[in-house]
Design a protein around this motif. Sequence first.
Motif, PDB file in Angstrom:
ATOM      1  N   MET A   1      14.481 -43.437   8.499  1.00  0.00           N
ATOM      2  CA  MET A   1      15.878 -43.076   8.570  1.00  0.00           C
ATOM      3  C   MET A   1      16.638 -43.672   7.538  1.00  0.00           C
ATOM      4  N   ALA A   2      15.732 -44.532   6.897  1.00  0.00           N
ATOM      5  CA  ALA A   2      16.476 -45.561   5.612  1.00  0.00           C
ATOM      6  C   ALA A   2      16.480 -44.532   4.309  1.00  0.00           C
ATOM      7  N   ASP A   4      17.825 -41.552   3.755  1.00  0.00           N
ATOM      8  CA  ASP A   4      19.138 -40.906   3.475  1.00  0.00           C
ATOM      9  C   ASP A   4      20.170 -41.940   3.148  1.00  0.00           C
ATOM     10  N   THR A   5      19.850 -43.098   2.477  1.00  0.00           N
ATOM     11  CA  THR A   5      20.962 -44.048   2.486  1.00  0.00           C
ATOM     12  C   THR A   5      20.890 -44.558   0.704  1.00  0.00           C
ATOM     13  N   GLN A   6      20.657 -43.529  -0.002  1.00  0.00           N
ATOM     14  CA  GLN A   6      20.705 -43.978  -1.492  1.00  0.00           C
ATOM     15  C   GLN A   6      22.092 -43.697  -2.094  1.00  0.00           C
ATOM     16  N   VAL A   7      22.131 -44.172  -3.278  1.00  0.00           N
ATOM     17  CA  VAL A   7      23.344 -44.125  -3.958  1.00  0.00           C
ATOM     18  C   VAL A   7      23.241 -42.983  -4.715  1.00  0.00           C
ATOM     19  N   ALA A   8      22.047 -42.112  -4.932  1.00  0.00           N
ATOM     20  CA  ALA A   8      21.855 -41.391  -6.121  1.00  0.00           C
ATOM     21  C   ALA A   8      22.232 -39.976  -5.651  1.00  0.00           C
ATOM     22  N   PRO A   9      22.926 -39.245  -6.482  1.00  0.00           N
ATOM     23  CA  PRO A   9      23.658 -38.086  -5.908  1.00  0.00           C
ATOM     24  C   PRO A   9      22.760 -36.880  -5.799  1.00  0.00           C
ATOM     25  N   GLU A  17      18.995 -34.497   3.853  1.00  0.00           N
ATOM     26  CA  GLU A  17      19.451 -35.206   5.191  1.00  0.00           C
ATOM     27  C   GLU A  17      19.177 -34.443   6.257  1.00  0.00           C
ATOM     28  N   THR A 198      19.332 -51.016  -7.136  1.00  0.00           N
ATOM     29  CA  THR A 198      19.208 -51.900  -6.046  1.00  0.00           C
ATOM     30  C   THR A 198      19.320 -51.390  -4.725  1.00  0.00           C
ATOM     31  N   ALA A 199      20.008 -49.998  -4.621  1.00  0.00           N
ATOM     32  CA  ALA A 199      20.276 -49.548  -3.237  1.00  0.00           C
ATOM     33  C   ALA A 199      19.055 -48.545  -3.090  1.00  0.00           C
ATOM     34  N   PRO A 201      15.922 -47.852  -1.135  1.00  0.00           N
ATOM     35  CA  PRO A 201      15.341 -48.490  -0.204  1.00  0.00           C
ATOM     36  C   PRO A 201      14.101 -49.081  -0.558  1.00  0.00           C
TER      37      PRO A 201
ATOM     38  N   ASN B 164      26.986 -40.430  -0.741  1.00  0.00           N
ATOM     39  CA  ASN B 164      25.500 -40.435  -0.843  1.00  0.00           C
ATOM     40  C   ASN B 164      24.768 -41.790   0.061  1.00  0.00           C
ATOM     41  N   GLN B 282      23.068 -54.351   0.245  1.00  0.00           N
ATOM     42  CA  GLN B 282      22.962 -52.966   0.179  1.00  0.00           C
ATOM     43  C   GLN B 282      23.264 -52.016   1.431  1.00  0.00           C
TER      44      GLN B 282
END
Lengths: 313, 289
Positions: A1-2, A4-9, A17, A198-199, A201, B164, B282
């Motif tokens: 489940m990790a 869907d925790t990104q920064v990338a648009p 998701e 760095t965000a 996973p 996001n 993060q």
Amino acid sequence: MAIDTQVAPTVATVAPEPRGVARRVRRATPAWRFLALYLVVLTVFGVAPALYGLYQAFIVTSAVGGPTFSLVQNFSDVIGDYRLPTASLHVLLYLLLWLPLELVIVFGLALAIDAKRTRFAALTRFVAYVPGAVTGSAAALLWLFMFSPAVSPIGPILSALTGKQTFLSDQSLPIVLAVMGISAGAGGWIVVLYGALTAIPKEIIESAVLDGASAWQIARLIKLPLIRGYIVFILVVSLAQGFQVFVEPTVLATGATGQISTTWSINQLAYSYATDQSNYGRAAALSILLLLVCVGLAVLILKKTNFYQVGER
Amino acid sequence: MRAGMTSSAGRNILFIATIAFFATPIVWLLLAPTKSTNQLSYLNPLAFGSLSQLGTTANNLLSYQNGIIWAWFFNSVWYTLVSVSIALVASIPAGYALAKFRFRGNTVILFVTLLTMIVPAAALILPLYLEMSAVGMVNTPWSVILPGTFYPFGVYMIYLFAKNAIPDSIIEAARLDGASEFGILMRIFVPLARPAIIMIAFFAIVGSWNSFFLPFIMLTSANLQTLQTGLQALVSATGALGGGNLSNIAIHAPEVAFATLLSILPILLVFLFAQKYLAAGQAAGAEKG
């Protein structure tokens, strides 16, 4: 489940998701409460001055008689100004030089720094940021010296390139500004991109390593697609900045009198309408034309890349 | 293994080239105050002058108009602190709400935010000046502080981060546990978004510290100036950057370089503090709790 925790648009293209119970719901009241203060400053310091500027664009100042209203006069005067094509060409050359270079450098360095987080990499990130703190009059002095063959650390290179004691001129300014722009701006974007990297996973990177991917493959095939959304963001913001270039040519011109035109860029031309000719209508009209070009390009880029997907994902 | 070696060597060469490009002007700037004006042109550009010359330079600058540079320095500090604090209080909830609530006007606000980010600054300065003069705030610190609280870039970055990096399921779970919307913002979103918040705070501080045109237009009193506008006034009043320096004021290129160093020092300190947070902590894994 990790996942869907990104920064990338653009992450949706990699890991959609899950849809279901955990969707956001319609709750309008707290939203407006959270937005209240921002909407006030947005209105007072963003929208209202912009609208006032818009209004000014239709007020014609003439040498005799009072100001009159005209929908087109200021715009046609500005478009007919012989200095506009030259200024536009200058800015265009600068953008064509600066933007591709900046994007390649920013993405290349962010990925290289993230690939292995050594101390040397951290030092590079820090050093690349430092010139971002030097702006305005400070940057002017610094780059005046950097581009004066007599005192510059790269003086021999400059003399070899031109064979002259002066390097700054209307023609060389796109190069000078591109170098200044990268020096002052790249570090900031590297910080942003590094934050995004760095965000990502660890699991994703680890499984790629287990599958035998090299650092280069991970950077190119996994990380780059995940932070690709920032290309659009950087491009839109930088494009607007670049079109409006003003401070740098202005201060370089004061230090290198006679070598650089005071209406080198489009925004300088607008400024000269407002100050030298006290014709704020023309200045506003040119600003609006400039804004239309920027917005047009921004919308084109955003549309082409489907950057906005509010509520679609 | 061999491929790994070459790639790491290539990486190091890239880093060395990068450092050379970005550091050379800064090193030059660090060394300039140690030299006299003459030495600046005849010594090697990257040579060290002397400590005593550095002392002379510092003394020349700090005694200029009875040390007015300290007033400029403290003005810059407090204008920046107040302006950035309000900007953050406005931007963080706004960016969060735009990403996590669906309501009418959502897309419009986002679009207007992006639009105002690309409006030419020259187009806004005069209207802002007229606004400020209408409420009698011109030539007060507020004429610089208040317009600086408008920070669309921060709203946008928080929006991107919330959209996001923060899964809706965390927020939904907190709601099921009976947390208030404000409680969710403060106790769940803000801690998770700390890297993003520190990043926008950092850029806000840099932007505010370096802001030039706003104080240039708004402030006329010498003792209200910021370090940036003060520096410009110093340069033009003394003709230190070429032009004739007809006065006998001892402000020349080395003194200006020293003032430049003073003006970038706080930003470097803030960056050193912020960069720890920019990389650490993060949202990834937040859901595992």
